[in-house]
Design a protein around this motif. Sequence first.
Motif, PDB file in Angstrom:
ATOM      1  N   ARG A 145      -1.681   0.331  -9.236  1.00 28.77           N
ATOM      2  CA  ARG A 145      -2.698  -0.517  -8.579  1.00 28.77           C
ATOM      3  C   ARG A 145      -2.220  -0.939  -7.203  1.00 28.77           C
ATOM      4  O   ARG A 145      -1.057  -0.737  -6.840  1.00 28.77           O
ATOM      5  CB  ARG A 145      -2.967  -1.753  -9.434  1.00 28.77           C
ATOM      6  N   GLY A 146      -3.094  -1.597  -6.473  1.00 24.82           N
ATOM      7  CA  GLY A 146      -2.725  -2.120  -5.164  1.00 24.82           C
ATOM      8  C   GLY A 146      -2.162  -1.027  -4.259  1.00 24.82           C
ATOM      9  O   GLY A 146      -2.730   0.059  -4.152  1.00 24.82           O
ATOM     10  N   ILE A 147      -1.013  -1.333  -3.645  1.00 24.92           N
ATOM     11  CA  ILE A 147      -0.389  -0.391  -2.704  1.00 24.92           C
ATOM     12  C   ILE A 147      -0.218   1.003  -3.300  1.00 24.92           C
ATOM     13  O   ILE A 147      -0.278   2.000  -2.597  1.00 24.92           O
ATOM     14  CB  ILE A 147       1.065  -0.827  -2.338  1.00 24.92           C
ATOM     15  N   ASN A 148       0.062   1.048  -4.610  1.00 26.93           N
ATOM     16  CA  ASN A 148       0.374   2.334  -5.241  1.00 26.93           C
ATOM     17  C   ASN A 148      -0.845   3.187  -5.544  1.00 26.93           C
ATOM     18  O   ASN A 148      -0.733   4.276  -6.083  1.00 26.93           O
ATOM     19  CB  ASN A 148       1.160   2.085  -6.534  1.00 26.93           C
ATOM     20  N   ARG A 149      -2.050   2.671  -5.217  1.00 27.54           N
ATOM     21  CA  ARG A 149      -3.268   3.423  -5.493  1.00 27.54           C
ATOM     22  C   ARG A 149      -3.970   3.895  -4.213  1.00 27.54           C
ATOM     23  O   ARG A 149      -4.956   4.624  -4.273  1.00 27.54           O
ATOM     24  CB  ARG A 149      -4.235   2.530  -6.306  1.00 27.54           C
ATOM     25  N   VAL A 150      -3.479   3.422  -3.073  1.00 20.66           N
ATOM     26  CA  VAL A 150      -4.202   3.735  -1.830  1.00 20.66           C
ATOM     27  C   VAL A 150      -3.345   4.483  -0.815  1.00 20.66           C
ATOM     28  O   VAL A 150      -2.121   4.489  -0.894  1.00 20.66           O
ATOM     29  CB  VAL A 150      -4.718   2.436  -1.149  1.00 20.66           C
ATOM     30  N   GLU A 151      -4.043   5.090   0.147  1.00 20.82           N
ATOM     31  CA  GLU A 151      -3.379   5.611   1.345  1.00 20.82           C
ATOM     32  C   GLU A 151      -3.970   4.866   2.522  1.00 20.82           C
ATOM     33  O   GLU A 151      -5.187   4.672   2.576  1.00 20.82           O
ATOM     34  CB  GLU A 151      -3.687   7.102   1.503  1.00 20.82           C
ATOM     35  N   TRP A 152      -3.131   4.457   3.464  1.00 20.86           N
ATOM     36  CA  TRP A 152      -3.624   3.695   4.610  1.00 20.86           C
ATOM     37  C   TRP A 152      -4.083   4.623   5.734  1.00 20.86           C
ATOM     38  O   TRP A 152      -3.579   5.727   5.884  1.00 20.86           O
ATOM     39  CB  TRP A 152      -2.526   2.774   5.148  1.00 20.86           C
ATOM     40  N   THR A 153      -5.015   4.122   6.545  1.00 21.96           N
ATOM     41  CA  THR A 153      -5.409   4.845   7.755  1.00 21.96           C
ATOM     42  C   THR A 153      -4.311   4.610   8.802  1.00 21.96           C
ATOM     43  O   THR A 153      -3.483   3.710   8.638  1.00 21.96           O
ATOM     44  CB  THR A 153      -6.724   4.292   8.343  1.00 21.96           C
ATOM     45  N   ALA A 154      -4.341   5.385   9.877  1.00 25.30           N
ATOM     46  CA  ALA A 154      -3.416   5.111  10.976  1.00 25.30           C
ATOM     47  C   ALA A 154      -3.771   3.747  11.551  1.00 25.30           C
ATOM     48  O   ALA A 154      -4.928   3.316  11.455  1.00 25.30           O
ATOM     49  CB  ALA A 154      -3.566   6.182  12.044  1.00 25.30           C
ATOM     50  N   SER A 155      -2.792   3.072  12.144  1.00 29.36           N
ATOM     51  CA  SER A 155      -3.035   1.742  12.703  1.00 29.36           C
ATOM     52  C   SER A 155      -4.217   1.766  13.674  1.00 29.36           C
ATOM     53  O   SER A 155      -4.307   2.645  14.530  1.00 29.36           O
ATOM     54  CB  SER A 155      -1.770   1.284  13.432  1.00 29.36           C
ATOM     55  N   GLY A 156      -5.147   0.826  13.495  1.00 29.76           N
ATOM     56  CA  GLY A 156      -6.282   0.750  14.417  1.00 29.76           C
ATOM     57  C   GLY A 156      -7.497   1.559  14.006  1.00 29.76           C
ATOM     58  O   GLY A 156      -8.491   1.601  14.726  1.00 29.76           O
ATOM     59  N   VAL A 157      -7.453   2.198  12.840  1.00 29.35           N
ATOM     60  CA  VAL A 157      -8.639   2.902  12.331  1.00 29.35           C
ATOM     61  C   VAL A 157      -9.256   2.061  11.215  1.00 29.35           C
ATOM     62  O   VAL A 157      -8.624   1.796  10.206  1.00 29.35           O
ATOM     63  CB  VAL A 157      -8.281   4.306  11.788  1.00 29.35           C
ATOM     64  N   MET A 158     -10.506   1.599  11.420  1.00 24.76           N
ATOM     65  CA  MET A 158     -11.164   0.730  10.447  1.00 24.76           C
ATOM     66  C   MET A 158     -12.157   1.519   9.593  1.00 24.76           C
ATOM     67  O   MET A 158     -13.028   2.200  10.125  1.00 24.76           O
ATOM     68  CB  MET A 158     -11.923  -0.397  11.155  1.00 24.76           C
ATOM     69  N   THR A 159     -12.034   1.360   8.285  1.00 27.52           N
ATOM     70  CA  THR A 159     -12.972   1.978   7.364  1.00 27.52           C
ATOM     71  C   THR A 159     -14.115   0.996   7.146  1.00 27.52           C
ATOM     72  O   THR A 159     -13.868  -0.156   6.798  1.00 27.52           O
ATOM     73  CB  THR A 159     -12.296   2.203   5.989  1.00 27.52           C
TER      74      THR A 159
END
Length: 394
Positions: A145-159
């Motif tokens: 869960r949490g951090i272990n379930r997601v991949e982050w966008t590059a800094s400054g890219v908003m989903t």
Amino acid sequence: MKLFLLFIIAFNMLFGAEVVKVGERFESSTKCKVCHKRIVEEWENSWHSKSHFAKDEYFAKSLKYVSRKSRKSLNAVKVQCATCHNPRISVTTTDEDYDIAAVMGLTKGDEVEQAVNSKAISEGINCVVCHSIAKIHDEYDKTKRGINRVEWTASGVMTGPYRDAKSPYHKVISHEFMNENPNKLCFVCHANDRALGGLVFTDMQSEFVGKKSCVDCHMGKKRRDVAATYQFNGKEKMRMVRHHGFKGGHTARMWKDALALKLKKVHNKLEITILNPQPHNIPSGFGSRELVLDVTYKKGFTILKEESISLTRRYMRKRNKPTIPHLATSQSKDESVRAHGKKVVKVALFKDANSVEVSLYYRLVNKEVRTLLDLKDEIWSKKSFITTSSISLK
Ligand code: HEC
Ligand code: HEC
Ligand code: HEC
Ligand code: HEC
Ligand code: HEC
């Protein structure tokens, strides 16, 4: 080459999930205020903005209690809980050697200590937690869960929810978990909450029924407003938006009529039925929440007897000693009212009474856990009113 690979493996074990550093320009919600003032202010009043240990007494005292009883260092526990409470942390796991080093006083000012006290996580679940997720790995094991379930966008890219948005300040991408399927985003953290030893004490994902979305109720209905006050060709763009307050269990007025009550006399017993129209159990979300039934037996206007019934769950560790959810190895029966379901409680009728009044309340923390943690703020013990009903016995 072999040595290099070994180094990479060891490095990954220590740091766990992949960390993407958020640049200064995006790290804090104050940077977004210029163009998203309304949203930032709504969020500031939400409990997502209080998910950091410095802002939530219950969380802070739980961390200390877990550390003391499990003999893990406080920083190691902070890192572990940051998985969902502070997911932009720069160190995502620690090992046993770290706890040993901590006892020996060798970890002062080190990378882990810097990470847990860093400004980057001080806002808790802020804009760049929910809006900088590039991918949610629903195919992963349900314990991740949490951090272990997601991949982050590059800094400054908003989903975000829109497919045609443009911003002068940041890049934008649109995703299904921001529009068609937002529950997927909420379940990144609001699911499979478990004790250190693996006991699952809440799982909002497996209990959820129906097609409604969390955001329909906890971010309110969509309405017309601007998403950004920035002007294109001298005009602000109108959009369909929601409220970023994420109001829930901590807000007393949300409880009014969240559940319904039905009373029926059956022989010399009173049958109290609690109905839950919501798509998840209540209580839910976290352990040690409580429903309270206050029953008043009357004769005319005279009160003959009052009793209080608690519907909550107890958490036990070795030798049945009471503990908090995160340290439990076993738990008592689930007393919650099922999603779209009901619960029946029977009480004996008091002799001579000719009417009974029943009031239903919600409490954030039951007495056992409040006592174990010595919680001081009255929010934890305060009863939020849900509903009331009475029946004549004549
Ligand atoms: C807990 C997750 C979460 C957090 C934290 C969060 N958002 Fe959102 N945000 C959402 C979701 C979900 C939507 C899509 C809502 C919808 O339209 O159904 C959204 C929508 C938006 C939108 C589009 C307009 C709207 O209201 O629908 C903007 C702009 C936005 N968020 C900015 C922000 C900013 C700025 C912050 C920080 C102050 C923030 N968000 C914090 C989940 C979050
Ligand atoms: C200089 C102005 C400005 C600043 C500062 C700014 N934004 Fe935006 N943002 C915009 C504009 C303009 C849009 C597009 C609005 C629209 O199309 O209705 C937007 C859209 C968004 C969206 C929705 C994107 C989509 O595709 O649905 C999110 C999410 C968002 N911003 C988050 C943030 C966050 C988080 C910050 C702070 C780190 C921030 N913004 C700072 C101007 C800004
Ligand atoms: C990154 C993890 C994370 C994500 C993603 C997330 N939440 Fe939360 N949420 C939390 C945590 C942690 C808390 C508890 C904060 C506290 O009480 O200190 C919380 C609290 C809440 C509360 C309780 C507020 C109250 O007043 O009792 C609601 C409601 C809520 N979240 C709804 C949502 C919804 C809806 C979504 C999806 C759009 C969502 N959350 C996404 C972690 C998350
Ligand atoms: C049909 C409306 C509805 C939907 C959909 C919904 N909720 Fe709720 N939820 C409520 C109501 C009503 C309550 C009780 C009052 C309150 O806290 O707002 C509640 C309570 C909560 C609480 C506090 C529960 C407790 O017992 O302490 C959390 C956390 C929560 N919801 C999260 C979620 C999440 C996550 C989702 C999506 C998986 C979701 N809700 C979907 C209506 C809804
Ligand atoms: C799987 C994600 C996840 C992890 C990991 C996690 N939490 Fe939480 N926690 C949540 C969510 C989501 C909520 C909000 C539930 C709600 O409001 O009903 C929450 C709420 C809480 C609360 C209640 C706060 C309040 O204001 O009522 C406490 C206390 C807490 N967590 C302690 C911890 C501790 C201690 C750890 C680490 C041992 C931890 N949590 C790890 C997801 C997580």
